[in-house]
Design a protein around this motif. Sequence first.
Motif, short mmCIF file in Angstrom:
data_model
loop_
_atom_site.label_atom_id
_atom_site.label_comp_id
_atom_site.label_asym_id
_atom_site.label_seq_id
_atom_site.Cartn_x
_atom_site.Cartn_y
_atom_site.Cartn_z
N LEU A 184 -21.49 63.81 -43.34
CA LEU A 184 -20.58 63.40 -44.41
C LEU A 184 -19.44 62.54 -43.86
O LEU A 184 -19.03 61.55 -44.48
N GLN A 185 -18.91 62.91 -42.70
CA GLN A 185 -17.85 62.10 -42.10
C GLN A 185 -18.34 60.70 -41.76
O GLN A 185 -17.62 59.71 -41.95
N ARG A 186 -19.56 60.60 -41.25
CA ARG A 186 -20.11 59.28 -40.94
C ARG A 186 -20.25 58.44 -42.21
O ARG A 186 -19.95 57.23 -42.20
N LEU A 187 -20.68 59.06 -43.29
CA LEU A 187 -20.82 58.32 -44.55
C LEU A 187 -19.46 57.83 -45.04
O LEU A 187 -19.33 56.70 -45.53
N VAL A 188 -18.45 58.68 -44.90
CA VAL A 188 -17.11 58.31 -45.36
C VAL A 188 -16.51 57.22 -44.47
O VAL A 188 -16.01 56.20 -44.95
N HIS A 189 -16.57 57.45 -43.17
CA HIS A 189 -15.89 56.55 -42.23
C HIS A 189 -16.63 55.23 -42.04
O HIS A 189 -16.00 54.17 -41.93
N ASP A 190 -17.95 55.28 -41.96
CA ASP A 190 -18.71 54.09 -41.61
C ASP A 190 -19.21 53.31 -42.83
O ASP A 190 -19.34 52.08 -42.76
N LEU A 191 -19.51 54.02 -43.92
CA LEU A 191 -20.10 53.35 -45.08
C LEU A 191 -19.18 53.30 -46.29
O LEU A 191 -19.52 52.69 -47.31
N GLY A 192 -18.02 53.97 -46.21
CA GLY A 192 -17.09 53.95 -47.33
C GLY A 192 -17.52 54.80 -48.51
O GLY A 192 -17.05 54.59 -49.64
N THR A 193 -18.43 55.76 -48.28
CA THR A 193 -18.85 56.66 -49.35
C THR A 193 -17.68 57.55 -49.78
O THR A 193 -16.90 58.01 -48.95
N THR A 194 -17.57 57.78 -51.07
CA THR A 194 -16.55 58.69 -51.60
C THR A 194 -17.17 60.06 -51.78
O THR A 194 -18.21 60.19 -52.43
N VAL A 195 -16.56 61.08 -51.19
CA VAL A 195 -17.09 62.45 -51.26
C VAL A 195 -16.08 63.34 -51.97
O VAL A 195 -14.91 63.42 -51.57
N LEU A 196 -16.52 63.98 -53.03
CA LEU A 196 -15.73 64.98 -53.74
C LEU A 196 -16.45 66.31 -53.57
O LEU A 196 -17.58 66.47 -54.03
N MET A 197 -15.79 67.25 -52.90
CA MET A 197 -16.47 68.47 -52.47
C MET A 197 -15.65 69.70 -52.84
O MET A 197 -14.44 69.75 -52.60
N ALA A 198 -16.30 70.71 -53.42
CA ALA A 198 -15.70 72.03 -53.62
C ALA A 198 -16.28 72.96 -52.58
O ALA A 198 -17.49 72.98 -52.36
N GLU A 199 -15.43 73.73 -51.94
CA GLU A 199 -15.90 74.63 -50.87
C GLU A 199 -14.94 75.80 -50.72
O GLU A 199 -13.72 75.62 -50.72
#
Length: 548
Positions: A184-199
């Motif tokens: 998930l971090q790679r997607l956010v940092h490298d590809l600019g993916t937006t992640v909305l997560m409940a945990e």
Amino acid sequence: MIRFEQVSVTYDDTAAPALGGVDLTVPEGELCLLVGPSGAGKSTLLGTVSGLVPHFTGGTLHGRVTVAGRDTRTHRPRELTDVVGTVGQDPLAHFVTDTVEDELAYGMESLGVAPAVMRRRVEETLDLLGLATLRDRPIATLSGGQQQRVAIGSVLTTHPEVLVLDEPTSALDPGAAEEVLAVLQRLVHDLGTTVLMAEHRLERVVQYADRVILLPAPGTAPVIGDPAEIMAISPVHPPVVALGKLAGWSPLPLSVRDARRRSASLKERLASSGLPHEAVTGARGLAPNSGDNPPAQATGLTIRHTHLTALRDVDLTVNPGETIALMGRNGAGKSTLLRTLVGTHRPTTGSIRVGGLKPHSTSPAELLRHVGLVPQEPRDLLYADTVGAECEAADGDARAEPGTCRALVDDLLPGVSDATHPRDLSEGQRLALALAVVLTARPPLILLDEPTRGLDYAAKERLVEILRGLASDGHAIVLATHDVELAAELAHRVVVIADGEIVADGPTAEVVVASPAFAPQVAKILAPLPWLTVPQVQAALEAPEATA
């Protein structure tokens, strides 16, 4: 990327809104963590992003939610699948094919992705999530954690701009959770993916969040801010934050590394307390040997399925009043052992006894008096239309006094009415209801499979107190869990299973501290001192010997 404009959601047959006053923006390329107590509306908020709320769930949505410029009121979920990937709390509800590889490819087929691109993305995802050895396996034969990784992978292959994840690490072992979070971090940092997560397991994820959204209670406006700032006011927070508050650190640490850097003075205070190990940790010895008829005993137990050997030559004795945490990787055999104890599997070789009986050849009505299992999927135990009806049925099945189950529900889920339908509860609330149903019979042996999945910290504390009370009354408890904090707080013994074999069995403090993967946060921060939990540290600091 995601915009909420004065959003509120009210479900049918409820007077109060489940979600209210939501007015915020989640920028592109951020990992935004959604936190709050069970039932505060986190799953509802996530559902508004994917369009599942209200198109599939019903109810009334006021305000406006837009994702990449698309209004979810006018775009149904299928019209958002190219930009929004969603993984809910229940991976089984997510699957539409039979095998792992087919499931990873299905979403791309729906979007018309070219075959060559599909093949490459499937291989990339198999490697990213450690699924390569499972590619041809039927999904129904996978463990809950393995199914969770497949569900996440099936979303990642479509390369969505927005990922919406509800409890994505809840069923994963610590190693697999780290792998998923790294992806998930790679997607956010490298590809600019937006992640909305409940945990709920904030000890795993809060240090990676760019922003935290706190939902304090159902229908109340969220509080948004920097992770450290929100953790300082949040009613739910990980042990590292609780330890920071106890020690008076500012700003509060969010990771073990940050806390270790500040821990020198605290470690000096604890080391100078002069208290013996048993006094500072509250450690209890293992339960005494139960003699000829223990609540459960396995000897040379082997369970073989068509495709694999799930358990191999397992020897295990469970004594009265003893709490055992079964730990290990996803697919190691933990759930198989629990199901064998309730008679689901017949031993291939070896033997197993529960209260002196062979569970696989004992009638369910008789077995209920000796053992109860809370499964990973609580809906498997819930069939009535209301919470009140579930409680009445549980009292009748267990021949318990009327109101016994309801009292347990009040302890685990205060404020839930008898008229509530189980499907209207959050995943964590349904699990707590299923636990109350099983505990109503007060069987000598209580089995729990991932009992804290979906539970917030307050609900977990109530669960720990109930289980401690049952253990002190002589009940034996065996729980399969990836929650290292729960094991540190509750278990007398930890049994580690790998590839169907027991590889470690001993007192909790010895086993978890010896393994970096299973050590709780406090143990990592204060090593080599013996403390495992924040309450143990607080008791040591307040002890007369420590303050003299």
